[in-house]
Design a protein around this motif. Sequence first.
Motif, PDB file in Angstrom:
ATOM      1  N   ASP A  53      -3.124  -1.034  -3.653  1.00 12.25           N
ATOM      2  CA  ASP A  53      -3.352  -0.007  -2.809  1.00 12.25           C
ATOM      3  C   ASP A  53      -4.178   1.315  -3.581  1.00 12.25           C
ATOM      4  N   LYS A  56      -3.265   5.052  -1.088  1.00  6.20           N
ATOM      5  CA  LYS A  56      -2.222   5.503  -1.178  1.00  6.20           C
ATOM      6  C   LYS A  56      -1.978   6.649  -0.202  1.00  6.20           C
ATOM      7  N   ASN A  58      -1.398   7.757   4.439  1.00  8.42           N
ATOM      8  CA  ASN A  58      -0.416   7.415   5.601  1.00  8.42           C
ATOM      9  C   ASN A  58      -0.791   6.001   6.181  1.00  8.42           C
ATOM     10  N   GLN A  61       0.095   3.023   3.954  1.00  6.20           N
ATOM     11  CA  GLN A  61       1.541   2.763   3.741  1.00  6.20           C
ATOM     12  C   GLN A  61       1.892   2.142   5.137  1.00  6.20           C
ATOM     13  N   THR A  65       3.786  -1.369   5.365  1.00  9.09           N
ATOM     14  CA  THR A  65       5.182  -1.823   6.101  1.00  9.09           C
ATOM     15  C   THR A  65       5.121  -2.982   7.079  1.00  9.09           C
TER      16      THR A  65
END
Length: 368
Positions: A53, A56, A58, A61, A65
């Motif tokens: 990544d 890094k 929002n 992430q 998830t």
Amino acid sequence: MKQFISFVRKEFYHVLRDRRTLLILFGMPIAQILLFGFALTNEVKDSEILVVDYAKDNASQQILTHIGASRYFKISKAALTQKEIMSTFQAGKIKAVVVIPVNFNEDLLHSNKAQIQLIADATDINTANMIINYLSAIILEYQNQINENLEIPYQIIPETRFLYNPQLKGAPGFVPGVMALVLMLVSVMMTAISIVREKETGTMEILLVSPFKPVLVIFAKAFPYLILSLINVTAILLLSVFVLDLPVKGSVPLLFAESTLFIITCLALGIFISIKTDSQQFAMLISLMGMLLPTMMFSGFLFPIENMPLPLQIISNMVPSKWYYIIVKSIMIKGLGFSSLWKETLILLGMTLFLLAISLKNFKIRLQ
């Protein structure tokens, strides 16, 4: 030396005069390499993947998830360069890499479009396809989720890359497995049956009381099957190159050297079986059932080992064909050298020495 050559010549004569033996030695490998290479397919459930990544942010992430919530993957994260990613693939530690570029979230917000790179190890084409399909589906699901209330939808484009097998051919996944399966069965079974046959016919007693050392008698009977198995290796490689269009990317001499070591391992196992059995039927049963199922189940040829429970993964480490399968795939498909395969080679060498040691310890110069 002359006596050794005489025993080897005698065993060659016996093999060449027995049509059934010749059929097993040469007919079965050719039939299997063609059938497995063209017809067999498989499926997997999950795989080890790496996430790189660079963004890094929002959005990245949230995607991670969603991937982490899937039962199909075991995820590890690292900040690697392209060179380090390739080294990780060569080491065989991962099945795929998800690369999220810098400014991923900003690209989505300003241009309504962003890319994610998906890199898969295509030496096992079924595993690679399944991984790419699962990851693409997860990304599409995330895309649909964030587009629910937007007038201008965001678009996330997966950029797919298949390493080592970009044409997505099936043969690269099966030829190494067939080599391990054929050599294991032929070397173990033929050696075990050959020695036990001498016991049944009563000629073993004559051989043991001859001036020739008894241990060398056993090795002389196994030696022809080493030569014949190497001929099998040559035939399989020729079929791979000229029929299945699968060239050997690595060193051919290294491949033959590793194959020789594996064949000697199998011959040592066949000698041990012959010492412990007294009938050809029992030796054949042990060789077929005891070698066929472990080779197919625990070598990684048909079923990914990482999907198995931990106790079965531990058991798979005791199957010689697992290590040979890794070696052949690494040399033929990835083009790796000995520096990347010394651990697997050392394990095979240790197995060979162990099997020879227990065979010699249990070998008796008197049959009764």
